[in-house]
Design a protein around this motif. Structure first.
Motif, short mmCIF file in Angstrom:
data_model
loop_
_atom_site.label_atom_id
_atom_site.label_comp_id
_atom_site.label_asym_id
_atom_site.label_seq_id
_atom_site.Cartn_x
_atom_site.Cartn_y
_atom_site.Cartn_z
N THR A 114 -16.18 31.76 18.40
CA THR A 114 -16.90 30.71 17.67
C THR A 114 -18.40 30.96 17.63
OG1 THR A 114 -15.22 29.10 18.36
CG2 THR A 114 -17.28 28.23 17.51
N VAL A 115 -18.97 31.27 18.79
CA VAL A 115 -20.43 31.47 18.87
C VAL A 115 -20.86 32.71 18.10
CG1 VAL A 115 -22.33 31.96 20.44
CG2 VAL A 115 -20.65 30.22 21.03
N THR A 116 -20.09 33.80 18.19
CA THR A 116 -20.40 35.01 17.44
C THR A 116 -20.32 34.76 15.94
OG1 THR A 116 -19.56 36.41 19.23
CG2 THR A 116 -19.78 37.43 17.06
N ILE A 174 -10.26 22.61 28.47
CA ILE A 174 -9.03 23.34 28.17
C ILE A 174 -8.90 24.50 29.15
CG2 ILE A 174 -9.06 22.73 25.71
CD1 ILE A 174 -10.19 25.48 25.11
N ASN A 175 -7.85 25.29 28.99
CA ASN A 175 -7.63 26.46 29.83
C ASN A 175 -8.84 27.40 29.78
OD1 ASN A 175 -6.58 29.52 29.88
ND2 ASN A 175 -5.29 28.27 31.24
N ARG A 176 -9.30 27.90 30.94
CA ARG A 176 -10.53 28.72 31.01
C ARG A 176 -10.41 29.99 30.18
NH1 ARG A 176 -13.59 26.49 35.31
NH2 ARG A 176 -13.05 24.29 35.18
N THR A 177 -9.26 30.66 30.26
CA THR A 177 -9.09 31.90 29.49
C THR A 177 -9.13 31.62 27.99
OG1 THR A 177 -7.71 32.80 31.26
CG2 THR A 177 -7.59 33.89 29.12
N ALA A 178 -8.45 30.55 27.58
CA ALA A 178 -8.46 30.18 26.17
C ALA A 178 -9.87 29.81 25.72
CB ALA A 178 -7.50 29.01 25.92
N TYR A 179 -10.61 29.09 26.59
CA TYR A 179 -11.97 28.71 26.24
C TYR A 179 -12.87 29.93 26.08
CZ TYR A 179 -16.75 27.15 26.60
OH TYR A 179 -18.09 26.98 26.36
N THR A 180 -12.72 30.91 26.98
CA THR A 180 -13.53 32.12 26.88
C THR A 180 -13.33 32.81 25.54
OG1 THR A 180 -13.42 32.46 29.29
CG2 THR A 180 -14.01 34.37 27.93
N PHE A 181 -12.10 32.95 25.12
CA PHE A 181 -11.80 33.60 23.84
C PHE A 181 -12.35 32.77 22.68
CE2 PHE A 181 -8.99 33.96 20.13
CZ PHE A 181 -9.15 35.31 19.84
N ILE A 182 -12.08 31.46 22.69
CA ILE A 182 -12.52 30.59 21.59
C ILE A 182 -14.05 30.55 21.51
CG2 ILE A 182 -12.59 28.20 20.78
CD1 ILE A 182 -9.77 27.86 21.93
#
Length: 440
Positions: free
Chosen positions: A159-161, A147-155
């Motif tokens: 998610t991991v936190t 997916i979009n890199r910026t969207a992935y960074t946020f998700i």
């Protein structure tokens, strides 16, 4: 009539519910460890890690993945595991000792809950830092992000936190409503989950001739002996005799009492090893994930590789440090001496004003061999891998931190189960004596 302890466990309603609840939470943990972050291409990940086998950076990735129970390579929602919470707990305990204001808060009514709340806030901060490093690492893997890199960074960061905070909650629930120490059991479950794949790898290496079967048998025998030594070391303790004078309470006179203070050879159990691993894992992960973009971090990542001499030296020193540090926190000689004096007690042959100094001397003498023993076991995987060319995951599974955690958590859990059985007037798990936990 003799009964089977395993049958008795499930006859006791409260104990049965606790065990089933614990197993249910561990199943949730293992399911989450295989559930990838949204936006991750699992096939691309598998291809990348297969191509990296035997590469220079595989040691760091394998090391972090091992303690995450395989969740790191899966880029799952639990990929950071419970280590960020442990790291924050260490930092908070150090801060309590350094800053008097925090120490006063911890000693107030409800102070422990406040410190625990601060620890949770700190865990979120560390998770955000580590999860951001993970997104940079994913960006370096070809076609890993779909997916979009910026969207992935946020998700991914969210998610991991959230996954680590959820694991923290699971650990607390197991401790309260289940059996055993929740945080330790999560680490235990992650290590045990790697056993089938590790032994399959070992068998394959023997079949293709990369490993000598005789060496394999010798190493397996050595690890069985080490397990016996770990259990034997747990039983060792130094008994400090304490005598209490006669005293009058109201109209009643209480006679003199003779008792003792049991100081274990290793009072802190496996905690120093977990703490040392957690402290080293944090910079190791940051350096490994960001090394592709920053040259000096790449050099640091190589310098801190798990099988390197600098890493082993730092690991050993940290284990010894945390052995002394955690013992001073949990067994404070000043508080013990104060309680003995306030209750009219004394140690034979020791002046009353010298009790604290005497206890400090005894603790210093018994902690050092225990800490050196822990450090020796912790570096066994690296020694085995270098001498016998064992696969990394097999060596890490059968020695070092994993061995100490598995034995320690097993003893702790069995001790709690035995306590429940005896409380309900059933035989324990052992016919003679009792199981001593490692106080995880």
């Amino acid at each position: 009539m003799a009964t089977n302890p395993l049958v008795d466990i499930f006859r006791i309603r409260d104990l049965r519910q606790r065990i089933l609840f614990t197993l249910g939470m561990l199943v949730v943990f293992r399911l989450g460890a295989n559930l990838p972050i949204p936006g991750i291409n699992v096939k691309a990940l598998n291809l990348y890690f297969m191509s990296q086998q035997g590469g220079a950076g595989v040691g760091i990735t394998e090391y972090i993945d091992f303690f995450a129970g395989g969740a790191f390579k899966n880029f799952s929602i639990f990929m950071l595991g419970i280590m960020p919470y442990i790291s924050t707990s260490i930092i908070m305990q150090l801060l309590v000792l350094v800053f008097p204001s925090l120490k006063r808060i911890s000693e107030q009514e409800g102070g422990r809950k406040k410190i625990q709340r601060y620890t949770r806030y700190g865990t979120v901060v560390i998770c955000l830092i580590q999860s951001y490093a993970v997104t940079i690492y994913a960006n370096q893997i070809p076609d890993a992000i779909s997916i979009n890199r910026t969207a992935y960074t946020f998700i991914a960061m969210l998610t991991v936190t959230t996954g680590t905070i959820f694991l923290m909650w699971i650990g607390e629930q197991i401790s309260q409503r289940g059996i055993g120490n929740g945080i330790s059991l999560l680490i235990f479950a992650g290590i045990v989950a790697r056993m089938p794949a590790a032994f399959i790898t070992l068998i394959e290496k023997v079949q293709i001739g990369e490993l000598n079967p005789v060496f394999v048998i010798l190493v397996l025998g050595m690890f069985i002996a080490v397990i016996g030594l770990v259990i034997y070391e747990q039983q060792g303790q130094r008994k400090i005799p304490v005598q209490y004078a006669k005293r009058v309470v109201g109209r009643r006179m209480y006679g003199a009492q003779n008792t003792y203070i049991p100081f274990k050879i290793n009072p802190s159990g496996v905690i120093p090893v977990i703490f040392a691993s957690s402290v080293l894992t944090f910079p190791l992960q940051i350096a490994g994930n960001l090394g592709g973009q920053v040259s000096w971090l790449q050099s640091l990542s190589y310098w801190l590789r798990p099988n390197g001499i600098p890493y082993l030296i730092m690991y050993t020193l940290l284990i010894i440090f945390f052995a002394y540090f955690y013992t001073q926190v949990t067994l404070n000689p000043h508080e013990i001496a104060k309680q003995i004096r306030e209750n009219g007690g004394s140690i034979p042959g020791i002046r009353t004003d010298k009790i604290e100094e005497y206890l400090n001397t005894i603790l210093s003498r018994i902690i050092l061999p225990g800490a050196l023993f822990l450090a020796f076991i912790a570096v066994i995987p690296s020694i085995v891998q270098m001498l016998f060319n064992f696969p990394l995951q097999v060596a890490m599974l059968m020695g070092g931190t994993s061995l100490l955690i598995m034995v320690g958590v097993d003893l702790d859990t069995m001790s709690q189960i035995e306590g429940h059985l005896r409380m309900h007037h059933h035989d324990g798990l052992v016919k003679k004596g009792k199981i001593r936990s490692r106080n995880l």
